[in-house]
Enzyme design. Structure first.
Site, PDB file in Angstrom:
ATOM      1  N   LYS A 124     -50.724  14.962 -61.928  1.00 24.25           N
ATOM      2  CA  LYS A 124     -50.855  16.419 -61.806  1.00 24.25           C
ATOM      3  C   LYS A 124     -52.208  16.848 -62.352  1.00 24.25           C
ATOM      4  O   LYS A 124     -52.580  16.429 -63.443  1.00 24.25           O
ATOM      5  CB  LYS A 124     -49.763  17.108 -62.631  1.00 24.25           C
ATOM      6  CG  LYS A 124     -48.359  16.752 -62.156  1.00 24.25           C
ATOM      7  CD  LYS A 124     -47.287  17.171 -63.150  1.00 24.25           C
ATOM      8  CE  LYS A 124     -45.906  16.754 -62.657  1.00 24.25           C
ATOM      9  NZ  LYS A 124     -44.843  16.992 -63.617  1.00 24.25           N
ATOM     10  N   GLY A 183     -42.076  17.630 -60.433  1.00 21.30           N
ATOM     11  CA  GLY A 183     -40.855  18.317 -60.875  1.00 21.30           C
ATOM     12  C   GLY A 183     -40.679  18.156 -62.371  1.00 21.30           C
ATOM     13  O   GLY A 183     -41.489  17.502 -63.033  1.00 21.30           O
ATOM     14  N   SER A 243     -39.800  16.363 -65.131  1.00 20.21           N
ATOM     15  CA  SER A 243     -39.417  14.954 -65.231  1.00 20.21           C
ATOM     16  C   SER A 243     -40.217  14.229 -66.299  1.00 20.21           C
ATOM     17  O   SER A 243     -41.292  13.698 -66.003  1.00 20.21           O
ATOM     18  CB  SER A 243     -39.654  14.274 -63.876  1.00 20.21           C
ATOM     19  OG  SER A 243     -40.961  14.570 -63.405  1.00 20.21           O
ATOM     20  N   ALA A 274     -41.149  11.151 -68.491  1.00 21.43           N
ATOM     21  CA  ALA A 274     -40.994   9.699 -68.339  1.00 21.43           C
ATOM     22  C   ALA A 274     -39.965   9.147 -69.324  1.00 21.43           C
ATOM     23  O   ALA A 274     -39.150   8.284 -68.970  1.00 21.43           O
ATOM     24  CB  ALA A 274     -42.346   9.035 -68.572  1.00 21.43           C
ATOM     25  N   LYS A 325     -49.147  24.560 -64.745  1.00 27.04           N
ATOM     26  CA  LYS A 325     -48.191  24.645 -65.871  1.00 27.04           C
ATOM     27  C   LYS A 325     -48.720  23.948 -67.122  1.00 27.04           C
ATOM     28  O   LYS A 325     -48.375  24.327 -68.240  1.00 27.04           O
ATOM     29  CB  LYS A 325     -46.820  24.096 -65.482  1.00 27.04           C
ATOM     30  CG  LYS A 325     -46.803  22.636 -65.019  1.00 27.04           C
ATOM     31  CD  LYS A 325     -46.329  21.674 -66.053  1.00 27.04           C
ATOM     32  CE  LYS A 325     -46.726  20.254 -65.691  1.00 27.04           C
ATOM     33  NZ  LYS A 325     -46.194  19.217 -66.495  1.00 27.04           N
ATOM     34  N   ASP A 362     -40.778  22.907 -63.724  1.00 27.77           N
ATOM     35  CA  ASP A 362     -41.716  22.096 -64.499  1.00 27.77           C
ATOM     36  C   ASP A 362     -42.336  22.912 -65.632  1.00 27.77           C
ATOM     37  O   ASP A 362     -42.638  22.384 -66.708  1.00 27.77           O
ATOM     38  CB  ASP A 362     -42.807  21.558 -63.550  1.00 27.77           C
ATOM     39  CG  ASP A 362     -43.373  20.234 -64.044  1.00 27.77           C
ATOM     40  OD1 ASP A 362     -42.905  19.730 -65.080  1.00 27.77           O
ATOM     41  OD2 ASP A 362     -44.290  19.713 -63.397  1.00 27.77           O
ATOM     42  N   THR A 368     -42.103  21.781 -69.580  1.00 24.94           N
ATOM     43  CA  THR A 368     -43.348  21.487 -70.303  1.00 24.94           C
ATOM     44  C   THR A 368     -43.548  22.434 -71.478  1.00 24.94           C
ATOM     45  O   THR A 368     -44.121  22.049 -72.499  1.00 24.94           O
ATOM     46  CB  THR A 368     -44.573  21.589 -69.357  1.00 24.94           C
ATOM     47  OG1 THR A 368     -44.239  20.944 -68.148  1.00 24.94           O
ATOM     48  CG2 THR A 368     -45.781  20.933 -69.934  1.00 24.94           C
ATOM     49  N   VAL A 415     -54.443  11.566 -72.763  1.00 23.17           N
ATOM     50  CA  VAL A 415     -55.152  12.509 -71.895  1.00 23.17           C
ATOM     51  C   VAL A 415     -54.342  13.810 -71.860  1.00 23.17           C
ATOM     52  O   VAL A 415     -53.169  13.806 -71.479  1.00 23.17           O
ATOM     53  CB  VAL A 415     -55.289  11.951 -70.459  1.00 23.17           C
ATOM     54  CG1 VAL A 415     -55.993  12.964 -69.554  1.00 23.17           C
ATOM     55  CG2 VAL A 415     -56.045  10.634 -70.463  1.00 23.17           C
ATOM     56  N   GLU A 443     -54.004  16.837 -69.921  1.00 26.47           N
ATOM     57  CA  GLU A 443     -54.522  17.259 -68.622  1.00 26.47           C
ATOM     58  C   GLU A 443     -54.744  18.763 -68.524  1.00 26.47           C
ATOM     59  O   GLU A 443     -55.584  19.220 -67.764  1.00 26.47           O
ATOM     60  CB  GLU A 443     -53.591  16.772 -67.515  1.00 26.47           C
ATOM     61  CG  GLU A 443     -53.749  15.266 -67.328  1.00 26.47           C
ATOM     62  CD  GLU A 443     -52.733  14.682 -66.380  1.00 26.47           C
ATOM     63  OE1 GLU A 443     -51.558  15.070 -66.475  1.00 26.47           O
ATOM     64  OE2 GLU A 443     -53.108  13.839 -65.569  1.00 26.47           O
TER      65      GLU A 443
HETATM   66  N1  LIG Z   1     -45.575  11.176 -68.680  1.00 23.00           N
HETATM   67  C1  LIG Z   1     -44.729  11.910 -67.989  1.00 23.00           C
HETATM   68  O1  LIG Z   1     -43.603  12.170 -68.424  1.00 23.00           O
HETATM   69  C2  LIG Z   1     -45.114  12.439 -66.637  1.00 23.00           C
HETATM   70  C3  LIG Z   1     -44.134  12.993 -65.834  1.00 23.00           C
HETATM   71  C4  LIG Z   1     -44.494  13.517 -64.594  1.00 23.00           C
HETATM   72  C5  LIG Z   1     -45.813  13.460 -64.188  1.00 23.00           C
HETATM   73  N2  LIG Z   1     -46.746  12.916 -65.001  1.00 23.00           N
HETATM   74  C6  LIG Z   1     -48.118  12.872 -64.523  1.00 23.00           C
HETATM   75  O2  LIG Z   1     -48.410  11.535 -64.148  1.00 23.00           O
HETATM   76  C7  LIG Z   1     -49.753  11.206 -64.484  1.00 23.00           C
HETATM   77  C8  LIG Z   1     -49.772   9.992 -65.374  1.00 23.00           C
HETATM   78  O3  LIG Z   1     -49.099  10.315 -66.562  1.00 23.00           O
HETATM   79  P1  LIG Z   1     -48.903   9.284 -67.746  1.00 23.00           P
HETATM   80  O4  LIG Z   1     -48.064   9.940 -68.753  1.00 23.00           O
HETATM   81  O5  LIG Z   1     -48.462   7.988 -67.208  1.00 23.00           O
HETATM   82  O6  LIG Z   1     -50.411   9.258 -68.243  1.00 23.00           O
HETATM   83  P2  LIG Z   1     -51.217   8.259 -69.150  1.00 23.00           P
HETATM   84  O7  LIG Z   1     -52.187   9.040 -69.955  1.00 23.00           O
HETATM   85  O8  LIG Z   1     -50.269   7.383 -69.871  1.00 23.00           O
HETATM   86  O9  LIG Z   1     -52.125   7.489 -68.108  1.00 23.00           O
HETATM   87  C9  LIG Z   1     -51.732   6.921 -66.918  1.00 23.00           C
HETATM   88  C10 LIG Z   1     -52.605   5.775 -66.572  1.00 23.00           C
HETATM   89  O10 LIG Z   1     -53.894   6.153 -66.102  1.00 23.00           O
HETATM   90  C11 LIG Z   1     -54.643   4.974 -66.067  1.00 23.00           C
HETATM   91  N3  LIG Z   1     -55.976   5.128 -66.651  1.00 23.00           N
HETATM   92  C12 LIG Z   1     -56.317   5.558 -67.878  1.00 23.00           C
HETATM   93  N4  LIG Z   1     -57.653   5.512 -68.028  1.00 23.00           N
HETATM   94  C13 LIG Z   1     -58.150   5.048 -66.876  1.00 23.00           C
HETATM   95  C14 LIG Z   1     -59.458   4.786 -66.396  1.00 23.00           C
HETATM   96  N5  LIG Z   1     -60.523   4.992 -67.161  1.00 23.00           N
HETATM   97  N6  LIG Z   1     -59.592   4.327 -65.147  1.00 23.00           N
HETATM   98  C15 LIG Z   1     -58.525   4.098 -64.361  1.00 23.00           C
HETATM   99  N7  LIG Z   1     -57.252   4.326 -64.751  1.00 23.00           N
HETATM  100  C16 LIG Z   1     -57.082   4.794 -65.994  1.00 23.00           C
HETATM  101  C17 LIG Z   1     -53.930   3.927 -66.898  1.00 23.00           C
HETATM  102  O11 LIG Z   1     -53.207   3.018 -66.109  1.00 23.00           O
HETATM  103  C18 LIG Z   1     -52.988   4.802 -67.659  1.00 23.00           C
HETATM  104  O12 LIG Z   1     -51.946   4.149 -68.196  1.00 23.00           O
HETATM  105  C19 LIG Z   1     -50.323  12.446 -65.135  1.00 23.00           C
HETATM  106  O13 LIG Z   1     -51.032  13.202 -64.184  1.00 23.00           O
HETATM  107  C20 LIG Z   1     -49.121  13.239 -65.589  1.00 23.00           C
HETATM  108  O14 LIG Z   1     -49.344  14.636 -65.595  1.00 23.00           O
HETATM  109  C21 LIG Z   1     -46.428  12.391 -66.206  1.00 23.00           C
END
Ligand SMILES: NC(=O)c1ccc[n+]([C@@H]2O[C@H](COP(=O)([O-])OP(=O)(O)OC[C@H]3O[C@@H](n4cnc5c(N)ncnc54)[C@H](O)[C@@H]3O)[C@@H](O)[C@H]2O)c1
Length: 339
Positions: free
Chosen positions: A106, A134, A136, A138, A189, A242, A246, A277, A279
């Site tokens: 996102k 949505g 959600s 992790a 959001k 969402d 959040t 990160v 976001e």
């Molecule tokens: N964590 C949640 O509960 C959740 C739920 C729904 C959506 N999201 C969305 O999903 C996305 C990932 O979330 P997350 O919690 O897994 O994030 P995270 O910060 O754990 O990062 C995800 C992954 O990005 C990759 N990454 C990091 N630095 C990088 C780089 N320099 N180059 C290439 N890849 C790199 C790595 O594989 C890292 O594990 C986000 O946009 C988040 O908003 C997260």
């Protein structure tokens, strides 16, 4: 069962990979971050993000991007939003025409104001790109707590294909053609969640939180409608759903960053404390620029930007919000004038 690869092995990629592997899909989990891959290989567990949740033995973990992209029925983009473009550029050589991709990250790119799907469509124009979003977290999906999301796709057949791959008894997937609505809800959001965290850090109560969520969705909707989103989507899982999760959850890194700012930490200190990160910070400037471009009023986003980027203090920001000019809740609702 299908062959599915995840690009990105953070909490979200890993949680969804575990869920799909348990359903019997053949899953590969790729990350560019070597330390992350070593940790996953060594422990079969994402020790930092999902401690205590084991990866099924069937999941292949790799740093080989070509292998991860080849011969997959579905590619799931799960990299943190600032890295979506660079990973897409790297993957482009390995993506065949018609490859189905679903983005689960996102955000909005600061320089281009592109949504993540726009970025993927630009970098991987040969692919068929959808989105999934949505309320959600992790941490909850990884342990099978009931969760609902929505998949947005230009093609109904593709939306159904992805719905069937992800859906299980604890993970209900809806489908929709409103891609921009789904993406905007999920991205904006995060900015409002920073503000909700600030209010919690300041010690405000339920009234303030409800106000932020409600006026937050009003801001998101104004921008969304101006950009072509449907009101129904903004009032649905990827919009208000969402936003609620959040703004109210201990799992949200955006909320947590705001919380520390509200507690008096500087923005830099707050981000260091969260150490992931955040976001919302990346999206805040982009959303504020989108608001100007589409000429919509987004006062919460405006104030959070002042706190994040101009060193304004949070007390001023709250005062500025509460003392704006008097107005109607929804200006389009008028009175029928008596003769
Ligand atoms: N964590 C949640 O509960 C959740 C739920 C729904 C959506 N999201 C969305 O999903 C996305 C990932 O979330 P997350 O919690 O897994 O994030 P995270 O910060 O754990 O990062 C995800 C992954 O990005 C990759 N990454 C990091 N630095 C990088 C780089 N320099 N180059 C290439 N890849 C790199 C790595 O594989 C890292 O594990 C986000 O946009 C988040 O908003 C997260």
């Amino acid at each position: 069962m299908s062959k599915i690869s995840f690009l990105g092995a953070g909490s979200w990629g890993t949680a969804l990979a575990i869920m799909l592997a348990k359903k019997g899909h053949q899953v590969t989990l790729w990350s560019k971050v070597e330390a992350e891959v070593s940790m996953l290989l060594e422990n079969r567990e994402h020790k930092e993000r999902l401690p205590g949740v084991k990866l099924p033995d069937s999941i292949v973990i790799t740093t080989d991007l070509e292998a991860a992209c080849s011969g997959q029925e579905l590619l799931v983009f799960a990299v943190a939003s600032p890295f979506v473009r660079s990973v897409a550029k790297e993957a482009a050589a390995y993506i065949l025409p018609g490859q189905k991709i679903v983005n689960v990250a996102k955000g909005i790119e600061e320089q281009s104001l592109d949504t993540l799907r726009d970025i993927l469509a630009e970098e991987l124009s040969q692919a068929d790109i959808s989105v999934l979003s949505g309320p959600s977290h992790a941490e909850e999906v990884a342990i099978g707590m009931p969760t609902t999301v929505v998949v947005g796709s230009a093609s109904k057949a593709t939306a159904i294909f992805i719905q069937e791959i992800f859906m299980n008894e604890a993970f209900r997937v809806y489908i929709s053609p409103d891609i921009i609505g789904i993406e905007l809800g999920g991205s904006v959001k995060n900015v409002i969640a920073l503000a909700a965290g600030v209010c919690d850090g300041l010690g405000f109560g339920d009234n303030t939180k409800a106000a932020l969520i409600t006026r937050g969705i009003a801001e998101i909707s104004r921008l969304g409608v101006a950009m072509g989103a449907k009101m129904e989507t903004l009032g649905g899982l990827s919009g208000i759903g969402d936003l609620i999760v959040t703004c109210t959850s201990k799992h949200s890194r955006n909320h947590n960053a705001g919380y520390y700012i509200g507690k008096g930490y500087s923005v830099e200190e707050a981000l260091a404390k969260v150490n992931q990160v955040v976001e919302g910070v990346h999206s805040a400037k982009a959303v504020s620029r989108l608001a100007k471009k589409y000429q919509v009023s987004m006062p919460i986003v405006e104030q959070i930007c002042k706190v994040l980027f101009e060193g304004d203090n949070v007390d001023n920001a709250i005062k500025n919000l509460l003392t704006r000019d008097k107005c109607m809740e929804y200006p389009d609702l008028g009175w029928i004038e008596a003769d």
